[in-house]
Design a protein around this motif. Structure first.
Motif, mmCIF file in Angstrom:
data_model
loop_
_atom_site.group_PDB
_atom_site.id
_atom_site.type_symbol
_atom_site.label_atom_id
_atom_site.label_comp_id
_atom_site.label_asym_id
_atom_site.label_seq_id
_atom_site.Cartn_x
_atom_site.Cartn_y
_atom_site.Cartn_z
ATOM 1 N N GLU A 262 138.686 66.685 38.711
ATOM 2 C CA GLU A 262 138.142 68.039 38.578
ATOM 3 C C GLU A 262 136.653 68.065 38.909
ATOM 4 O OE1 GLU A 262 138.971 69.781 34.797
ATOM 5 O OE2 GLU A 262 141.105 69.317 34.913
ATOM 6 N N ALA B 75 136.185 67.769 42.616
ATOM 7 C CA ALA B 75 136.464 69.046 43.275
ATOM 8 C C ALA B 75 135.296 70.008 43.095
ATOM 9 C CB ALA B 75 137.746 69.656 42.704
ATOM 10 N N ARG B 76 134.714 69.992 41.912
ATOM 11 C CA ARG B 76 133.581 70.880 41.643
ATOM 12 C C ARG B 76 132.364 70.505 42.485
ATOM 13 N NH1 ARG B 76 131.151 72.464 35.772
ATOM 14 N NH2 ARG B 76 129.635 73.903 36.582
ATOM 15 N N ALA C 214 132.422 68.945 45.357
ATOM 16 C CA ALA C 214 132.731 69.311 46.736
ATOM 17 C C ALA C 214 132.526 70.803 46.945
ATOM 18 C CB ALA C 214 134.163 68.910 47.071
ATOM 19 N N LYS C 215 132.921 71.594 45.959
ATOM 20 C CA LYS C 215 132.742 73.039 46.076
ATOM 21 C C LYS C 215 131.268 73.402 46.104
ATOM 22 C CE LYS C 215 133.772 77.437 43.887
ATOM 23 N NZ LYS C 215 134.261 78.112 42.700
ATOM 24 N N LEU C 216 130.470 72.785 45.195
ATOM 25 C CA LEU C 216 129.043 73.076 45.160
ATOM 26 C C LEU C 216 128.353 72.643 46.450
ATOM 27 C CD1 LEU C 216 128.223 72.048 41.494
ATOM 28 C CD2 LEU C 216 128.225 74.356 42.455
ATOM 29 N N ARG D 214 129.777 72.698 49.220
ATOM 30 C CA ARG D 214 130.435 73.483 50.284
ATOM 31 C C ARG D 214 131.111 72.574 51.308
ATOM 32 N NH1 ARG D 214 127.589 79.100 50.746
ATOM 33 N NH2 ARG D 214 126.673 79.176 48.716
ATOM 34 N N LYS E 50 134.778 71.133 52.365
ATOM 35 C CA LYS E 50 136.208 71.353 52.188
ATOM 36 C C LYS E 50 136.908 70.007 52.023
ATOM 37 C CE LYS E 50 140.265 73.469 54.216
ATOM 38 N NZ LYS E 50 140.825 74.168 55.384
ATOM 39 N N GLU F 260 143.341 68.785 48.620
ATOM 40 C CA GLU F 260 143.769 68.373 47.280
ATOM 41 C C GLU F 260 144.186 66.898 47.246
ATOM 42 O OE1 GLU F 260 143.630 70.868 44.972
ATOM 43 O OE2 GLU F 260 144.108 69.487 43.354
#
Length: 95
Positions: A6, A9-10, A12-14, A16, A18, A21
């Motif tokens: 988790e 993933a966070r 990677a999101k911050l 930006r 991609k 999963e």
């Protein structure tokens, strides 16, 4: 410290980035490897070791500390996608 899926993933999101999963476990493992290496570096005794910029003796190039033509804040900020109160505005990346 351990990075779970988790958190990976966070991050990677911050950042930006991609990340599919299926690739998140490998990313979390990579983060954990990096953190493990950093923990190893913390064990190194560097007392008395002077900071250096190269393994060969050299000096950093330095510019003269002087007043420049500055005063172009409006011109500099004119290209900014978002500027507020005389500063570049950027999206929050760390919570």
């Amino acid at each position: 410290m351990s990075i779970d899926i988790e958190t990976a993933a966070r991050v990677a999101k911050l950042a930006r980035i991609k990340v599919e999963e299926d690739d998140l476990p490998a990313l979390a493992n990579a983060f954990n490897d990096i953190l493990g290496f950093i923990e190893q570096l913390n064990e190194v005794d560097v007392d008395g070791v002077e900071p250096m910029v190269s393994v060969t003796p050299m000096r950093l190039k330095r510019r003269q500390d002087g007043v420049t033509d500055g005063g172009m804040q409006d011109k500099v900020l004119s290209n900014a996608p978002d500027a507020r109160e005389g500063f570049f505005a950027v999206p929050k990346v760390v919570e």
